[in-house]
Design a protein around this motif. Structure first.
Motif, PDB file in Angstrom:
ATOM      1  N   VAL A   1      36.174  44.399  57.692  1.00 28.10           N
ATOM      2  CA  VAL A   1      36.524  45.705  59.529  1.00 28.10           C
ATOM      3  C   VAL A   1      36.661  46.828  58.369  1.00 28.10           C
ATOM      4  CG1 VAL A   1      39.073  46.059  59.035  1.00 28.10           C
ATOM      5  CG2 VAL A   1      38.265  43.940  59.372  1.00 28.10           C
TER       6      VAL A   1
ATOM      7  N   ALA B   1      37.747  36.307  51.145  1.00 26.96           N
ATOM      8  CA  ALA B   1      38.197  36.607  51.556  1.00 26.96           C
ATOM      9  C   ALA B   1      38.147  38.224  51.656  1.00 26.96           C
ATOM     10  CB  ALA B   1      39.668  36.609  50.557  1.00 26.96           C
TER      11      ALA B   1
ATOM     12  N   CYS C   1      41.582  37.783  60.025  1.00 22.40           N
ATOM     13  CA  CYS C   1      41.467  38.462  58.393  1.00 22.40           C
ATOM     14  C   CYS C   1      42.942  37.314  58.130  1.00 22.40           C
ATOM     15  CB  CYS C   1      41.459  39.371  57.912  1.00 22.40           C
ATOM     16  SG  CYS C   1      39.567  40.043  58.037  1.00 22.40           S
TER      17      CYS C   1
ATOM     18  N   GLY D   1      35.733  39.227  54.608  1.00 23.43           N
ATOM     19  CA  GLY D   1      36.763  39.867  55.761  1.00 23.43           C
ATOM     20  C   GLY D   1      37.023  41.277  55.636  1.00 23.43           C
ATOM     21  N   PHE D   2      37.700  41.481  54.663  1.00 25.71           N
ATOM     22  CA  PHE D   2      38.150  42.736  54.850  1.00 25.71           C
ATOM     23  C   PHE D   2      37.102  44.079  54.791  1.00 25.71           C
ATOM     24  CE2 PHE D   2      38.803  46.507  51.494  1.00 25.71           C
ATOM     25  CZ  PHE D   2      39.655  47.363  51.983  1.00 25.71           C
TER      26      PHE D   2
END
Length: 214
Positions: A76, A69, A110, A72-73
């Protein structure tokens, strides 16, 4: 093993089609025709289907849920956000807008990835993913941008290329309202569709992928 291969095949298609979109002008702001609007949706669909095909139990070892998780952050925050800031600081509105068009689908992906990792069903992933991209395409942020600035809503939306290519002309204020409303209604329908329809649609996509990867 077959489910792993299926997910891998969908993931490869997402990456390959995203690269093809990028290399054929996906980083440009202007949408010259309907194909330029629809083309970037292909990798988004493959990416959404990849996430929907994942099994949450694959990530139950160690801290794979948290690491995945956060990955993905980080992608970005450490790539797209600096690109957007750089474009803004350079005063390049076209490049800024182009990166924003990439940022929003990435945020949707995301979000649905986190939902899947948390045990959300494949149908939930598809509902949120496809409803989210419809909301993005609706142009509602163009409306809220104008409202939040307090300068009133423009009579002609000549900057909204996605509306122009669909309508065939620059959208008037009334046409923009209808455009937003239609996309919003479709997004609501997408959210309300029963699981069996999403499973059937997802199964058809996966069958086509299996046929192409044999």
């Amino acid at each position: 093993m077959s489910s792993v291969i299926r997910s891998a095949g969908l993931g490869v298609l997402a990456v390959v089609t995203a690269a093809a979109v990028w290399l054929t002008g996906g980083q440009e702001q202007d949408l010259g025709n309907l194909w330029a609007l629809l083309m970037p949706l292909v990798p988004f669909v493959f990416a959404t289907e990849t996430i929907a095909s994942l099994r949450p139990d694959w990530f139950r070892r160690g801290r794979l849920v948290e690491v995945s998780a956060l990955a993905g952050f980080v992608a970005v925050f450490c790539f797209l956000v600096p690109k957007i800031f750089a474009a803004a600081m350079d005063g390049d509105l076209d490049r800024h807008y182009a990166w924003m068009r990439i940022l929003v689908p990435m945020l949707i992906l995301c979000l649905v990835f986190a939902l899947r990792l948390g045990g959300g069903g494949a149908a939930t992933v598809r509902r949120v993913g496809y409803a989210g991209i419809l909301i993005m395409l609706s142009g509602i942020e163009d409306l809220t941008f104008q409202l939040l600035r307090g300068n009133g809503v423009a009579e002609q939306w000549d900057w909204a290329d996605h509306m122009t290519v669909v309508l065939g002309h620059v959208a008037s204020r009334a046409e923009a309202y209808v455009f937003i409303a239609v996309h919003s209604v479709i997004a609501v329908v997408v959210v309300c569709l029963p699981d069996r329809l999403w499973h059937r649609a997802g199964g058809e996509v996966q069958r086509r992928v299996r046929a192409r990867t044999r």
